[in-house]
Design a protein around this motif. Structure first.
Motif, PDB file in Angstrom:
ATOM      1  N   PRO A  65      55.449  48.349  16.447  1.00  0.00           N
ATOM      2  CA  PRO A  65      54.341  47.972  15.892  1.00  0.00           C
ATOM      3  C   PRO A  65      53.780  48.706  14.465  1.00  0.00           C
ATOM      4  N   PRO A  66      52.646  48.144  13.948  1.00  0.00           N
ATOM      5  CA  PRO A  66      52.882  48.734  12.357  1.00  0.00           C
ATOM      6  C   PRO A  66      51.341  50.097  12.739  1.00  0.00           C
ATOM      7  N   GLU A  67      51.496  50.819  13.571  1.00  0.00           N
ATOM      8  CA  GLU A  67      51.130  52.011  14.001  1.00  0.00           C
ATOM      9  C   GLU A  67      51.928  53.032  13.873  1.00  0.00           C
ATOM     10  N   MET A  68      51.506  54.284  13.938  1.00  0.00           N
ATOM     11  CA  MET A  68      52.366  55.465  14.364  1.00  0.00           C
ATOM     12  C   MET A  68      53.034  55.972  15.749  1.00  0.00           C
ATOM     13  N   ILE A  69      51.342  55.652  16.045  1.00  0.00           N
ATOM     14  CA  ILE A  69      51.451  56.673  17.650  1.00  0.00           C
ATOM     15  C   ILE A  69      52.045  55.415  18.235  1.00  0.00           C
ATOM     16  N   ALA A  70      51.757  53.894  19.028  1.00  0.00           N
ATOM     17  CA  ALA A  70      52.049  52.632  18.743  1.00  0.00           C
ATOM     18  C   ALA A  70      53.919  52.259  18.771  1.00  0.00           C
ATOM     19  N   PHE A  71      53.578  53.160  17.489  1.00  0.00           N
ATOM     20  CA  PHE A  71      55.934  53.149  17.106  1.00  0.00           C
ATOM     21  C   PHE A  71      56.251  53.494  18.762  1.00  0.00           C
ATOM     22  N   LEU A  72      55.898  55.121  17.642  1.00  0.00           N
ATOM     23  CA  LEU A  72      56.557  56.208  18.772  1.00  0.00           C
ATOM     24  C   LEU A  72      56.579  56.061  19.970  1.00  0.00           C
TER      25      LEU A  72
END
Length: 331
Positions: A65-72
């Protein structure tokens, strides 16, 4: 691997992306925006497209995902996919991903943000004995040894690497704090210390700027800190996955206008990150994107040194293996 959140301009306005710093310009001494960044979502999409996967752009956004919290929230799977994406970009030299997405951005083509521009939550501990002793005139309450104490900061006051900080007009004493922060990557509740490490996604540099005069006044009321801390929290420049750094032994340095003021490591912590996570998660759920500060290293702030930042001072916090987080403060 050093993960970054960065912003680029597009015909429909600026957008945030997740990247990884590459090449020599991504060294620990690099300033904000001095590294070449690989767009990990675009690179993963390019790798999928090369394999003939249908809808590679959509699949890439699900995997990286290109957004950090979604990535985490994807946990270790996202880290593994990000490594694959970075490897593909390095090996192939591909310039464009699905839908023409650009894979590499050079300095000047992007704006570096904090790795978590808006953390899910922000906690800061006071886990290093020398700092506590120096700050409390040598008197440490017994409770400090019993369990890790912390305050909850303002997740909406995170400032980007390199950003100039306007000091609040209610304060005249400007200070920095040399810290490392752990970033939670896996949700958990009642987490035992022996299992805590797997809940940490990685580490970043943390500077919880401190308005010492108002902080001292408000804490006389046995509550806080609040206005003494809530105006600016520096995170960055990168988020380094936990397996990529020996965080306890990483040398830490604070420079003010080029002069070394502080040095140390978080190996000095009386309460470890694992013990802190065990304590914080008691009857409370930790979520991906929660940030937990180590507390300041010994002599890691002006309060301990008897000297303060001045109008126009530039403070640089460097942690080997993560990078240098720099800000200028102005009245």
């Amino acid at each position: 691997m050093k993960l970054a959140t960065f912003e680029v301009d597009t015909p429909v306005g600026p957008i945030e992306r997740i990247g990884a710093a590459v090449e020599a310009t991504g060294s620990d001494d690099a300033g904000a925006g001095d590294a070449t960044l690989v767009d990990l979502t675009a690179a993963y999409g390019a790798a999928l497209a090369a394999e003939g996967e249908p809808a590679p752009a959509d699949l890439a956004r699900a995997h990286v995902p290109p957004e950090m919290i979604a990535f985490l929230e994807r946990g270790d799977r996202a880290i593994a996919d990000a490594r694959d994406a970075l490897e593909y970009a390095a090996e192939t030299g591909t310039e464009r991903g699905p839908d023409g997405a650009k894979l590499r951005y050079e300095p000047g083509e992007y704006r570096l943000c904090a790795p978590l521009p808006r953390p899910n939550s922000l906690r800061d501990c006071m886990a290093i004995e020398e700092h506590v002793r120096n700050s409390m005139d040598g008197e440490i309450a017994d409770v400090w040894y019993d369990f890790p104490v912390y305050y909850k900061g303002n997740p909406d006051s995170v400032v980007a690497p390199g950003e100039t900080i306007q000091w609040p007009d209610y304060s005249g004493i400007m200070d920095y704090e040399l810290e490392i922060a752990a970033v939670i990557g896996e949700r958990g509740r009642n987490i035992p210390a022996e299992a805590a490490e797997e809940h940490i996604a990685g580490y970043t540099v943390f500077n919880d700027f401190s308005a010492r005069d108002i902080q001292g006044e408000e804490m006389e009321g046995r509550l806080g800190p609040a206005k003494g801390k809530d105006f600016a929290n520096g995170l960055g420049p990168y988020l380094v996955p936990r397996e990529s750094i020996d965080v306890l032994s990483a040398p830490m340095t604070a420079r003010v206008d080029g002069e070394v003021w502080s040095e140390g490591t978080v190996d000095e912590m009386y309460h470890s990150f694992a013990e802190i996570i065990e304590h914080v998660s008691q009857s409370e759920t930790l979520y991906p994107g929660d940030v937990i500060g180590s507390g300041t290293v010994g002599e890691g702030c002006g309060l301990e040194l008897g000297q303060w930042l001045e109008d126009g001072s530039t403070v640089e916090l460097a942690v080997e293996g993560i990078g240098t987080l720099a800000h200028t403060v102005v009245e």
